[in-house]
Scaffold this motif. Sequence first.
Motif, PDB file in Angstrom:
ATOM      1  N   THR A   1       0.834  -1.205   0.000  1.00 51.84           N
ATOM      2  CA  THR A   1       0.000   0.000   0.000  1.00 51.84           C
ATOM      3  C   THR A   1       0.871   1.258   0.000  1.00 51.84           C
ATOM      4  O   THR A   1       0.447   2.302  -0.481  1.00 51.84           O
ATOM      5  N   HIS A   2       2.091   1.152   0.538  1.00 54.23           N
ATOM      6  CA  HIS A   2       3.053   2.259   0.515  1.00 54.23           C
ATOM      7  C   HIS A   2       4.409   1.737   0.973  1.00 54.23           C
ATOM      8  O   HIS A   2       4.524   0.569   1.341  1.00 54.23           O
ATOM      9  N   ALA A   3       5.430   2.592   0.945  1.00 57.18           N
ATOM     10  CA  ALA A   3       6.745   2.210   1.470  1.00 57.18           C
ATOM     11  C   ALA A   3       6.688   2.352   2.987  1.00 57.18           C
ATOM     12  O   ALA A   3       6.727   3.456   3.520  1.00 57.18           O
ATOM     13  N   HIS A   4       6.583   1.229   3.668  1.00 55.50           N
ATOM     14  CA  HIS A   4       6.379   1.244   5.120  1.00 55.50           C
ATOM     15  C   HIS A   4       7.622   1.706   5.860  1.00 55.50           C
ATOM     16  O   HIS A   4       8.741   1.401   5.441  1.00 55.50           O
ATOM     17  N   ALA A   5       7.395   2.371   6.990  1.00 51.09           N
ATOM     18  CA  ALA A   5       8.507   2.873   7.800  1.00 51.09           C
ATOM     19  C   ALA A   5       8.645   2.102   9.106  1.00 51.09           C
ATOM     20  O   ALA A   5       9.534   2.378   9.901  1.00 51.09           O
ATOM     21  N   ASP A   6       7.769   1.147   9.318  1.00 54.12           N
ATOM     22  CA  ASP A   6       7.753   0.453  10.614  1.00 54.12           C
ATOM     23  C   ASP A   6       8.132  -1.018  10.503  1.00 54.12           C
ATOM     24  O   ASP A   6       8.324  -1.691  11.492  1.00 54.12           O
TER      25      ASP A   6
ATOM     26  N   THR B   1       2.235   9.169   3.204  1.00 50.65           N
ATOM     27  CA  THR B   1       3.378   9.272   2.290  1.00 50.65           C
ATOM     28  C   THR B   1       2.822   9.677   0.921  1.00 50.65           C
ATOM     29  O   THR B   1       1.624   9.519   0.679  1.00 50.65           O
ATOM     30  N   PRO B   2       3.691  10.171   0.021  1.00 48.35           N
ATOM     31  CA  PRO B   2       3.189  10.587  -1.300  1.00 48.35           C
ATOM     32  C   PRO B   2       2.681   9.422  -2.160  1.00 48.35           C
ATOM     33  O   PRO B   2       1.911   9.644  -3.092  1.00 48.35           O
ATOM     34  N   ALA B   3       3.129   8.204  -1.873  1.00 52.03           N
ATOM     35  CA  ALA B   3       2.801   7.084  -2.777  1.00 52.03           C
ATOM     36  C   ALA B   3       1.682   6.191  -2.262  1.00 52.03           C
ATOM     37  O   ALA B   3       1.394   5.157  -2.853  1.00 52.03           O
ATOM     38  N   CYS B   4       1.028   6.569  -1.169  1.00 48.87           N
ATOM     39  CA  CYS B   4       0.004   5.695  -0.577  1.00 48.87           C
ATOM     40  C   CYS B   4      -1.146   5.442  -1.550  1.00 48.87           C
ATOM     41  O   CYS B   4      -1.688   6.377  -2.136  1.00 48.87           O
TER      42      CYS B   4
ATOM     43  N   LEU C   1      11.906   1.057  13.468  1.00 55.45           N
ATOM     44  CA  LEU C   1      12.585   0.462  12.309  1.00 55.45           C
ATOM     45  C   LEU C   1      12.589   1.363  11.084  1.00 55.45           C
ATOM     46  O   LEU C   1      12.816   0.895   9.970  1.00 55.45           O
ATOM     47  N   ILE C   2      12.364   2.674  11.263  1.00 52.63           N
ATOM     48  CA  ILE C   2      12.252   3.532  10.068  1.00 52.63           C
ATOM     49  C   ILE C   2      13.536   3.497   9.227  1.00 52.63           C
ATOM     50  O   ILE C   2      13.467   3.421   7.987  1.00 52.63           O
ATOM     51  N   ILE C   3      14.698   3.512   9.859  1.00 54.34           N
ATOM     52  CA  ILE C   3      15.944   3.598   9.082  1.00 54.34           C
ATOM     53  C   ILE C   3      16.194   2.324   8.257  1.00 54.34           C
ATOM     54  O   ILE C   3      16.386   2.414   7.042  1.00 54.34           O
ATOM     55  N   PRO C   4      16.131   1.140   8.874  1.00 53.14           N
ATOM     56  CA  PRO C   4      16.271  -0.040   8.009  1.00 53.14           C
ATOM     57  C   PRO C   4      15.098  -0.205   7.035  1.00 53.14           C
ATOM     58  O   PRO C   4      15.319  -0.571   5.872  1.00 53.14           O
ATOM     59  N   SER C   5      13.883   0.076   7.490  1.00 54.78           N
ATOM     60  CA  SER C   5      12.706  -0.207   6.647  1.00 54.78           C
ATOM     61  C   SER C   5      12.723   0.582   5.351  1.00 54.78           C
ATOM     62  O   SER C   5      12.578   0.028   4.265  1.00 54.78           O
TER      63      SER C   5
ATOM     64  N   GLN D   1      15.000   2.240   3.650  1.00 52.13           N
ATOM     65  CA  GLN D   1      16.027   2.051   2.605  1.00 52.13           C
ATOM     66  C   GLN D   1      15.863   0.721   1.879  1.00 52.13           C
ATOM     67  O   GLN D   1      16.338   0.567   0.754  1.00 52.13           O
ATOM     68  N   VAL D   2      15.160  -0.220   2.499  1.00 49.43           N
ATOM     69  CA  VAL D   2      14.886  -1.503   1.841  1.00 49.43           C
ATOM     70  C   VAL D   2      13.565  -1.420   1.060  1.00 49.43           C
ATOM     71  O   VAL D   2      13.471  -1.853  -0.084  1.00 49.43           O
ATOM     72  N   ASN D   3      12.564  -0.821   1.670  1.00 49.21           N
ATOM     73  CA  ASN D   3      11.225  -0.851   1.072  1.00 49.21           C
ATOM     74  C   ASN D   3      11.089   0.036  -0.173  1.00 49.21           C
ATOM     75  O   ASN D   3      10.266  -0.258  -1.037  1.00 49.21           O
ATOM     76  N   ILE D   4      11.879   1.100  -0.262  1.00 51.35           N
ATOM     77  CA  ILE D   4      11.805   1.905  -1.498  1.00 51.35           C
ATOM     78  C   ILE D   4      12.407   1.142  -2.678  1.00 51.35           C
ATOM     79  O   ILE D   4      12.255   1.552  -3.819  1.00 51.35           O
TER      80      ILE D   4
END
Length: 298
Positions: A81-86, A158-161, A266-270, A272-275
Amino acid sequence: MHTIELPRVDLSVKPEVTGFYDPQTATISYVVKDPESDHCAIIDPVLDYDAAAGRTHTDSADRLVEHVRGQGLKVDWIIETHAHADHLSAAPYIKERLGGKIAIGRPITTVQKVFGKVFNDPRALAGKAEEFDHLFTDGEEYRIGSMRAFALHTPGHTPACMTHVIGDAAFVGDTIFMPDVGTARADFPGGDARTLYRSIRRILSLPEETRIFVCHDYPPKGRAPAWETTVGEQRRKNIHVRDGISEEDFVKMRTARDATLSLPKLIIPSIQVNIHAGRFPEPEDNGVRYLKVPINVL
Ligand SMILES: [Fe+2]
């Protein structure tokens, strides 16, 4: 914005929805099955991540894999649904085992550019989103077996939701939560409370009977986790955006509340992987993959 005419919601099509709740991140992943065939979509699969050890686990993802294999389903789509940050996405793990096209909203390219700067990541800065198999546009129709579905651009968190409307079910990502919890935060880079309000009103303009499935649940004390509600129930009861709450009041409330929230663990690992559709950076010459931590940036 949002001037296009949307496809009609077909309330006669009722997908079989199974939610999988991850207590670590309060995320709900979904398997959405066509009642007329063995086709399905998986929405927001979670890859478990132990940040202290830098180690991934697949318990959550394996529950999805077992469910799909146990029922003999064919996966058409793996939808974010979007690039998750959690949490980190398990989309590549799921795709390897079950197939399916990994898809997200087209404005992920904007999110890539924003976070490309944060992580000094040339691949993200290029903003091509090549790791995804498909990028949905607003109002785009697609199929899951015999079911018609469409993507609805619902930015703000987020802009892509994107919200995905599949038959009578809407998977709203991080926009609204359960009525007693309210709404998603709008303070991440690229987020905006006013935009979120307008996106939510767009969701709440779907037929009242439309089932709503949320991406997270943070239940108040004494209530078990839940994830299914309806447009009608949200319009009557949502503590942040029920009918009668104005855009100005919402923006004031959301902005004040966001100022009190700390960043997801987990925003920092999430991010950079999810994008990159859940893909880790390439291994270095010792065969190990590394993530970055930007210091004093977020
Ligand atoms: Fe989110």
